[in-house]
Motif scaffolding. Structure first.
Motif, PDB file in Angstrom:
ATOM      1  N   VAL A 292       0.840  -1.199   0.000  1.00  0.00           N
ATOM      2  CA  VAL A 292       0.000   0.000   0.000  1.00  0.00           C
ATOM      3  C   VAL A 292       0.874   1.247   0.000  1.00  0.00           C
ATOM      4  N   ARG A 293       1.918   1.226   0.829  1.00  0.00           N
ATOM      5  CA  ARG A 293       2.794   2.387   0.923  1.00  0.00           C
ATOM      6  C   ARG A 293       3.630   2.571  -0.342  1.00  0.00           C
ATOM      7  N   LEU A 294       4.223   1.494  -0.857  1.00  0.00           N
ATOM      8  CA  LEU A 294       5.131   1.601  -2.002  1.00  0.00           C
ATOM      9  C   LEU A 294       4.404   1.895  -3.305  1.00  0.00           C
ATOM     10  N   GLU A 295       3.242   1.272  -3.497  1.00  0.00           N
ATOM     11  CA  GLU A 295       2.522   1.383  -4.764  1.00  0.00           C
ATOM     12  C   GLU A 295       1.509   2.521  -4.774  1.00  0.00           C
ATOM     13  N   GLY A 296       1.343   3.211  -3.643  1.00  0.00           N
ATOM     14  CA  GLY A 296       0.407   4.330  -3.604  1.00  0.00           C
ATOM     15  C   GLY A 296      -1.028   3.908  -3.856  1.00  0.00           C
ATOM     16  N   TYR A 297      -1.499   2.901  -3.128  1.00  0.00           N
ATOM     17  CA  TYR A 297      -2.826   2.349  -3.367  1.00  0.00           C
ATOM     18  C   TYR A 297      -3.921   3.392  -3.178  1.00  0.00           C
ATOM     19  N   ARG A 298      -4.889   3.312  -4.072  1.00  0.00           N
ATOM     20  CA  ARG A 298      -6.080   4.154  -4.003  1.00  0.00           C
ATOM     21  C   ARG A 298      -7.313   3.252  -3.915  1.00  0.00           C
ATOM     22  N   PRO A 299      -8.474   3.808  -3.621  1.00  0.00           N
ATOM     23  CA  PRO A 299      -9.684   2.978  -3.549  1.00  0.00           C
ATOM     24  C   PRO A 299      -9.994   2.330  -4.896  1.00  0.00           C
ATOM     25  N   ALA A 300     -10.575   1.142  -4.846  1.00  0.00           N
ATOM     26  CA  ALA A 300     -11.052   0.511  -6.073  1.00  0.00           C
ATOM     27  C   ALA A 300     -12.221   1.324  -6.608  1.00  0.00           C
ATOM     28  N   ARG A 301     -12.342   1.388  -7.934  1.00  0.00           N
ATOM     29  CA  ARG A 301     -13.407   2.184  -8.530  1.00  0.00           C
ATOM     30  C   ARG A 301     -14.433   1.291  -9.226  1.00  0.00           C
ATOM     31  N   ALA A 302     -15.628   1.815  -9.354  1.00  0.00           N
ATOM     32  CA  ALA A 302     -16.672   1.116 -10.103  1.00  0.00           C
ATOM     33  C   ALA A 302     -16.387   1.252 -11.584  1.00  0.00           C
ATOM     34  N   ARG A 303     -16.550   0.175 -12.314  1.00  0.00           N
ATOM     35  CA  ARG A 303     -16.297   0.199 -13.752  1.00  0.00           C
ATOM     36  C   ARG A 303     -17.532  -0.288 -14.488  1.00  0.00           C
ATOM     37  N   GLU A 304     -17.989   0.507 -15.434  1.00  0.00           N
ATOM     38  CA  GLU A 304     -19.213   0.204 -16.170  1.00  0.00           C
ATOM     39  C   GLU A 304     -19.119  -1.142 -16.875  1.00  0.00           C
ATOM     40  N   ALA A 305     -17.917  -1.506 -17.345  1.00  0.00           N
ATOM     41  CA  ALA A 305     -17.744  -2.746 -18.087  1.00  0.00           C
ATOM     42  C   ALA A 305     -18.096  -3.978 -17.254  1.00  0.00           C
ATOM     43  N   PHE A 306     -18.012  -3.857 -15.928  1.00  0.00           N
ATOM     44  CA  PHE A 306     -18.287  -5.007 -15.062  1.00  0.00           C
ATOM     45  C   PHE A 306     -19.565  -4.829 -14.240  1.00  0.00           C
ATOM     46  N   ALA A 307     -20.282  -3.730 -14.455  1.00  0.00           N
ATOM     47  CA  ALA A 307     -21.434  -3.417 -13.611  1.00  0.00           C
ATOM     48  C   ALA A 307     -22.513  -4.493 -13.669  1.00  0.00           C
ATOM     49  N   ALA A 308     -22.903  -4.897 -14.858  1.00  0.00           N
ATOM     50  CA  ALA A 308     -23.972  -5.891 -14.993  1.00  0.00           C
ATOM     51  C   ALA A 308     -23.538  -7.234 -14.433  1.00  0.00           C
ATOM     52  N   ARG A 309     -22.309  -7.626 -14.706  1.00  0.00           N
ATOM     53  CA  ARG A 309     -21.792  -8.901 -14.211  1.00  0.00           C
ATOM     54  C   ARG A 309     -21.757  -8.916 -12.679  1.00  0.00           C
ATOM     55  N   ARG A 310     -21.310  -7.821 -12.085  1.00  0.00           N
ATOM     56  CA  ARG A 310     -21.241  -7.752 -10.631  1.00  0.00           C
ATOM     57  C   ARG A 310     -22.638  -7.743 -10.015  1.00  0.00           C
ATOM     58  N   ALA A 311     -23.554  -7.024 -10.619  1.00  0.00           N
ATOM     59  CA  ALA A 311     -24.923  -6.987 -10.098  1.00  0.00           C
ATOM     60  C   ALA A 311     -25.551  -8.376 -10.142  1.00  0.00           C
ATOM     61  N   ALA A 312     -25.336  -9.100 -11.241  1.00  0.00           N
ATOM     62  CA  ALA A 312     -25.905 -10.446 -11.377  1.00  0.00           C
ATOM     63  C   ALA A 312     -25.320 -11.408 -10.348  1.00  0.00           C
ATOM     64  N   ALA A 313     -24.067 -11.167  -9.943  1.00  0.00           N
ATOM     65  CA  ALA A 313     -23.410 -12.031  -8.967  1.00  0.00           C
ATOM     66  C   ALA A 313     -23.667 -11.591  -7.535  1.00  0.00           C
ATOM     67  N   GLY A 314     -24.468 -10.524  -7.369  1.00  0.00           N
ATOM     68  CA  GLY A 314     -24.765 -10.034  -6.034  1.00  0.00           C
ATOM     69  C   GLY A 314     -23.605  -9.287  -5.395  1.00  0.00           C
ATOM     70  N   GLN A 315     -22.702  -8.759  -6.236  1.00  0.00           N
ATOM     71  CA  GLN A 315     -21.546  -8.027  -5.719  1.00  0.00           C
ATOM     72  C   GLN A 315     -21.825  -6.532  -5.660  1.00  0.00           C
ATOM     73  N   GLY A 316     -21.028  -5.820  -4.855  1.00  0.00           N
ATOM     74  CA  GLY A 316     -21.115  -4.374  -4.813  1.00  0.00           C
ATOM     75  C   GLY A 316     -20.540  -3.753  -6.077  1.00  0.00           C
ATOM     76  N   GLU A 317     -20.578  -2.435  -6.137  1.00  0.00           N
ATOM     77  CA  GLU A 317     -20.115  -1.737  -7.332  1.00  0.00           C
ATOM     78  C   GLU A 317     -18.626  -1.922  -7.587  1.00  0.00           C
ATOM     79  N   ALA A 318     -17.862  -2.095  -6.532  1.00  0.00           N
ATOM     80  CA  ALA A 318     -16.417  -2.249  -6.641  1.00  0.00           C
ATOM     81  C   ALA A 318     -15.944  -3.182  -5.536  1.00  0.00           C
ATOM     82  N   PRO A 319     -14.790  -3.823  -5.726  1.00  0.00           N
ATOM     83  CA  PRO A 319     -14.293  -4.697  -4.667  1.00  0.00           C
ATOM     84  C   PRO A 319     -13.849  -3.914  -3.439  1.00  0.00           C
TER      85      PRO A 319
END
Length: 262
Positions: A93-120
Motif C-alpha cells: 500500500v505504501r510503495l505502490e500508492g494504493y487508491r480505492p477501487a473504482r466502479a467500472r461500467e464494463a463489469f457493472a452488470a456482471r457484478r450486479a448479477a453475482a450479487g456483488q457491490g459496485e467495486a471490490p
C-alpha cells in the motif's frame, strides 16, 4: 490481445507464436472476464495476481510497475472487476500508492448479477497499523476499506483506523495476522471471491499456510539483475506446493499464465 489458449488446445507452435483470435480482433473485457471467472459454487477462492521478470524479480526499485505492460494492466483490471475483495499488504500500500477501487461500467452488470457491490473492497493486512489514514484509500473509498490485524494490535492505532472510516477485523491472537483466519474472516462477510496483489511477504504467508488456490502470473520479458525480491517471500514450506497450468496467453513477449493448486 492474443487468443487465450486452454492447456488442452496448446501445441508447440501455438504456445510460442501466440496466434490472434480467429477474427483478428482484441479480446473484449467481457471475454476476458469469462476466461478469468471464479469457479462456480459457494466456496472461498483465493487467487493471487503477480508479475515477475525473466530472472525472477517481483519488483524493480521497490515497485512492480516497471515490469508491467498495457495488457498486464488490462488483466489486472479484469481480475479486480471479478473480485469481492482485494487483499494487500501494508508495505505494498505504501510503495505502490494504493487508491480505492473504482466502479467500472464494463463489469457493472456482471457484478450486479453475482450479487456483488459496485467495486471490490480493499483489505489491508497490517500488524502495526502504521498507515497514513489521511489517504483517499481510507477517507474516500466507494466501499469502506478493511484492515486485517491481530488482537494484540495497538488500541490507539485501531481507534485511528476506525476514526478514518476503515473497518478493523481481527484475524490473529497476537499482533500479526494468521493467513487462514484472514481468509475465513473475509468469507464470513460474504467476500469469498478473494484476490491478493501481494506484496511478496504476504503472498509467501498465504502459500506457507496452504490457502492459495490460484496464481495469475505475468512473466515479463525483462531482466533486472540485482537483489530484488521474488514474488513470494517469508517462511518456506516443508514440501513445495504443486500447481498445474490452467491457461497461457501471449502478447508482445509477455506471458499471462494461470496456475491452480493441485
Amino acid at each position: 490481445m492474443r487468443r487465450l489458449l486452454p492447456v488442452t488446445d496448446m501445441t508447440a507452435s501455438e504456445t510460442s507464436a501466440g496466434p490472434a483470435a480467429a477474427d483478428g480482433r482484441e479480446w473484449s473485457l467481457d471475454e476476458l472476464a469469462d476466461a478469468y471467472a471464479y469457479p462456480e459454487g459457494d466456496g472461498v477462492w483465493l487467487r493471487a495476481n503477480m508479475v515477475s521478470s525473466l530472472d525472477g524479480a517481483g519488483q524493480h526499485d521497490g515497485r512492480s510497475q516497471p515490469l508491467s505492460s498495457e495488457t498486464d494492466m488490462r488483466i489486472f483490471g479484469t481480475l479486480r472487476g471479478l473480485a469481492d475483495v482485494v487483499v494487500v499488504g501494508a508495505e505494498t500500500v505504501r510503495l505502490e500508492g494504493y487508491r480505492p477501487a473504482r466502479a467500472r461500467e464494463a463489469f457493472a452488470a456482471r457484478r450486479a448479477a453475482a450479487g456483488q457491490g459496485e467495486a471490490p473492497v480493499i483489505a489491508v493486512v497490517s500488524a502495526s497499523l502504521a498507515l497514513d489514514f489521511s489517504l483517499p484509500l481510507f477517507t474516500s473509498p466507494l466501499v469502506p476499506t478493511l484492515i486485517l490485524t491481530g488482537a494484540a494490535a495497538s488500541p490507539d492505532r485501531v481507534a485511528a483506523a476506525r476514526a478514518a472510516g476503515a473497518e478493523v477485523l481481527f484475524a490473529g491472537d497476537g499482533a500479526g495476522v494468521e493467513p487462514a483466519r484472514a481468509v475465513a474472516a473475509l468469507a464470513e462477510r460474504g467476500l469469498r471471491r478473494q484476490l491478493t496483489e501481494g506484496g511478496p511477504r504476504l503472498l509467501g504467508q498465504f502459500v506457507a499456510a496452504g490457502v492459495l488456490d490460484e496464481l495469475c502470473l505475468t512473466l515479463s520479458p525483462t531482466m533486472t539483475a540485482g537483489g530484488a525480491q521474488r514474488i513470494a517471500g517469508g517462511p518456506s514450506v516443508a514440501v513445495p506446493t504443486r500447481f498445474q497450468v490452467a491457461s497461457v496467453l501471449e502478447q508482445d513477449g509477455f506471458l499471462f499464465t494461470r496456475y491452480r493448486r493441485i
